[in-house]
Design an enzyme around this catalytic site. Sequence first.
Site, short mmCIF file in Angstrom:
data_model
loop_
_atom_site.label_atom_id
_atom_site.label_comp_id
_atom_site.label_asym_id
_atom_site.label_seq_id
_atom_site.Cartn_x
_atom_site.Cartn_y
_atom_site.Cartn_z
N HIS A 179 63.78 64.91 93.14
CA HIS A 179 63.96 64.80 94.58
C HIS A 179 62.69 64.33 95.29
O HIS A 179 62.70 63.37 96.05
CB HIS A 179 64.42 66.15 95.14
CG HIS A 179 64.27 66.26 96.63
ND1 HIS A 179 65.09 65.60 97.50
CD2 HIS A 179 63.38 66.94 97.41
CE1 HIS A 179 64.72 65.85 98.74
NE2 HIS A 179 63.68 66.67 98.71
N PHE A 180 61.55 65.01 95.01
CA PHE A 180 60.39 64.61 95.80
C PHE A 180 59.71 63.35 95.27
O PHE A 180 58.91 62.74 95.96
CB PHE A 180 59.41 65.76 96.04
CG PHE A 180 58.71 66.31 94.83
CD1 PHE A 180 57.76 65.58 94.17
CD2 PHE A 180 59.01 67.59 94.38
CE1 PHE A 180 57.11 66.09 93.07
CE2 PHE A 180 58.37 68.11 93.28
CZ PHE A 180 57.43 67.36 92.62
N HIS A 181 60.09 62.92 94.05
CA HIS A 181 59.62 61.59 93.65
C HIS A 181 60.42 60.50 94.36
O HIS A 181 59.96 59.36 94.45
CB HIS A 181 59.68 61.43 92.13
CG HIS A 181 58.48 62.01 91.45
ND1 HIS A 181 58.40 63.32 91.05
CD2 HIS A 181 57.26 61.46 91.14
CE1 HIS A 181 57.21 63.55 90.51
NE2 HIS A 181 56.50 62.45 90.56
N TYR A 227 56.71 66.49 106.31
CA TYR A 227 56.95 65.69 107.52
C TYR A 227 55.69 64.97 107.97
O TYR A 227 55.76 63.91 108.60
CB TYR A 227 57.56 66.56 108.63
CG TYR A 227 59.01 66.82 108.32
CD1 TYR A 227 59.96 65.86 108.63
CD2 TYR A 227 59.41 67.95 107.63
CE1 TYR A 227 61.27 66.04 108.28
CE2 TYR A 227 60.72 68.14 107.29
CZ TYR A 227 61.66 67.17 107.60
OH TYR A 227 62.96 67.34 107.24
N ARG A 260 61.04 72.69 85.83
CA ARG A 260 59.94 71.84 86.29
C ARG A 260 58.62 72.50 85.91
O ARG A 260 58.60 73.62 85.43
CB ARG A 260 60.01 71.65 87.81
CG ARG A 260 59.67 72.89 88.60
CD ARG A 260 59.83 72.71 90.10
NE ARG A 260 58.75 71.92 90.69
CZ ARG A 260 58.47 71.94 92.00
NH1 ARG A 260 59.16 72.69 92.83
NH2 ARG A 260 57.50 71.21 92.48
N ARG A 261 57.50 71.78 86.11
CA ARG A 261 56.15 72.31 85.86
C ARG A 261 56.06 72.99 84.50
O ARG A 261 55.57 74.10 84.38
CB ARG A 261 55.77 73.35 86.91
CG ARG A 261 55.83 72.91 88.35
CD ARG A 261 55.27 74.03 89.21
NE ARG A 261 55.45 73.83 90.62
CZ ARG A 261 56.34 74.49 91.36
NH1 ARG A 261 57.14 75.38 90.81
NH2 ARG A 261 56.43 74.26 92.64
N HIS A 316 56.22 72.92 104.08
CA HIS A 316 57.31 72.03 104.46
C HIS A 316 56.92 71.04 105.55
O HIS A 316 57.18 69.85 105.40
CB HIS A 316 58.60 72.76 104.81
CG HIS A 316 59.74 71.80 104.76
ND1 HIS A 316 60.24 71.31 103.58
CD2 HIS A 316 60.39 71.13 105.73
CE1 HIS A 316 61.16 70.41 103.83
NE2 HIS A 316 61.27 70.27 105.13
#
Lengths: 157, 567, 53
Positions: free
Chosen positions: B386-388, B239, B451-452, B235
């Site tokens: 989300h992370f894209h 950041y 996913r994946r 995580h």
Amino acid sequence: MHLHKYEKIWLVFGIGSLALFLAVLGVAAFAFGHQPPSHMTTVDSQNLSEDPLFSEPGLTQINESTYRATLIAQAFGYNPNKIEVPVGSTVIFEVTSADVVHSFTIPGTNVNFMVTPGHVNMAEHTFNEPGEYLVICNEYCGTGHHYMQMRIEVISQ
Amino acid sequence: MRQSNVVIDYKYDNEPDISVDPRDGKLGMVHIHVAFVAFIIGVFGGLLQGLARGGMIQLPTWLGYYQILTAHGVLLALVFTTFIIYGFFFAGMSKTHGTFSSRLRKTGWVGFYIMLVGTLIATVLILLNEASVLYTFYVPLQGHWLFYAALALVIVGSWISAVALLTHYFKWKKANPDKPTPLFGFMTTATLILWMVAGLGVAATVLVQILPWALGLTSEVNVLLSRTLFWYFGHPLVYFWIMPAYMVWYLVVPKVIGGRLFSSSLARLAFVLFLLFSIPVGFHHQLMESGVTEFWKYVQTILTFVVVVPSLLTAFSIFATFEQTAREKGGKGVIGWIKTLPWGDVRFFAPFMGMIVFIPAGAGGIINASFQLNSVVHNTLWVVGHFHLTVGTTVLLTFFGMAYWLIPVLTGRRFTKHANRCGIVQTWLWVIGMFLMSGAMHILGLFGAPRRTAYATYGDHPQALQWFEGIFASHVTVAIGGVILTAAGVLMFYNFIHLAFLAPKGHTEFPMTPDPVDTPNTPAYLENWKLWIGIAVVLILFAYTIPIYEMIVNAPPGSPPFNFLIK
Amino acid sequence: MGKSNLEMKTSTITTKNKEDHSSLKGTLYFVLFVGSFILVSWFAVFFLYLSRI
């Protein structure tokens, strides 16, 4: 440190929203029991045949409308790969892995948990609609990961 | 009611534009070369995945879906980001804190080469299909031991470079005891300390658990412990991506729009909060896992929500900077002033679109971390969507916006009008492609699509078929978005080539906002690193000691390697 | 009286101009929009969770 008046309004609003979310989640979890799946029982993943719980995986009836499904996730499928329950039944799923990390996921429901070797994970769900429910593994477990699935047959009476 | 730090003086433009020492510039630039080579390979990996998953193409037998997935994740999320961030840090620290000593520069080169060797070995092993374990490892799946050793090299190399940068910062502080530290150095330091503290987790699982096991020295591995150590790192890793992007927002964008930053103290406070609260939160990636009690998951959920606060601060600071600058320039109305912002300048426009995308991205992140609600989205395509948005759009568009001026600064070329035009088109293509791909992924995720996972209809189960048949929410939309993104990626690679090799020689400005007027009044405790590291360690110990102790003493028999499952 | 009226007018204009000059109204609306977006999307997923219990 100088804070602009509007920034104070914003921080109160923003932090207040976060606190509200945490309160709602906390009450739902700790007062109403809607917890994330966090079962603490461990097993020997390489000797499941000698485990009292997982030597004979399958469905057992606990009372009139409640069943316990003991399942083993294994690349690339589940044992057993099909269970049948009458509509309106509550099923307690108890799942462990015989090899790598998998998941036990019924799309369209809140049953979606990780199955880590050495650990048992649990969730329960009440099936109010008849039909053939799909169960998939949504955690990468090797080249055949996308074939890993089972079915839950919910039969109308 | 007038802000104390509202003064905007356009004389700043007349300040001598100290450029980066060419020797430091070279060190920065090699990082950017590696970043963009990794980028273009990663982009094509993404294209193949999108098309294969949508059932539009069939991959050749020698190329596995999960192999490409591993390459895409490692090259874009780890290699591109890490290298471009270090390129930015070396260039920025040279500009704001002076030329590096030859010894520190040499240290920087050593770090670079170690990272490069690690990256090359890891890439080769992925291409040989010896390491299709995705970049999150998935113990007890087991890749080639060299893959883990290579990733350890990348981390160690990045630490050596971090030591060079941090030493440069502390040397400046020692030489200038009375001056407030430039914000760039402060923020770089916070980011690198975070990176080093976080890296301990992944180093521990790789060096102590996985490598001996992959070499056959140990026969079993504690799966839950390895996952926990990975997410202790996993995580703060996000950041490590977002903080340099915020640095561009805080320090570069205000200058590009002709203004200056709103407040120094608030910017520093935001970065301190990131350092304190972005590490003890890894359990929000493990909310659906057994072996961790609800109590400790909830504790880390609370800490996760605290780390939202610095982003709330940032949203206000950045937008306030826009508004003040626009009003100084004669912008009027409650919202009409927005017209005065330089929309035609890609150095502003690309990061700005990144900021806008961060609204849904951040909202989605809060949902992901929401304890039991995670069961709605965990390991579904929602998370990929989300992370894209977060790293794939907010961070990447900001880094692209930075590359347009950073590359010509470091290569002594001009940032041309042509490059600016291509940049505007690139930004639009990226945003449109992401809207289709990520938007569809979010909705598919709510419908349960995993996913994946390679192309699968699960025996033509109606629920799985529905994932291909939606008008918008369909794997087909995802693939179309992926095609547009590939076009945008190729254009970005062209922009890189143009600015690095083809643009005419000349001068390009390194846009760096002068430190805000409240800088001398910044409370000294904000720069007390011993204090912040101390509090960060206390928070980590609080959030992790008891759960990790239980994982070790109540551990089930460990897992043997499963290396046959990935080939 | 005329003079004071004029003075008042000028001073109002200056204050108004000045307010507009350093106003952060747009920022306030922007962040309130962001906050509302977060609230709405969070509760949407929360109710989806409840509906699936």
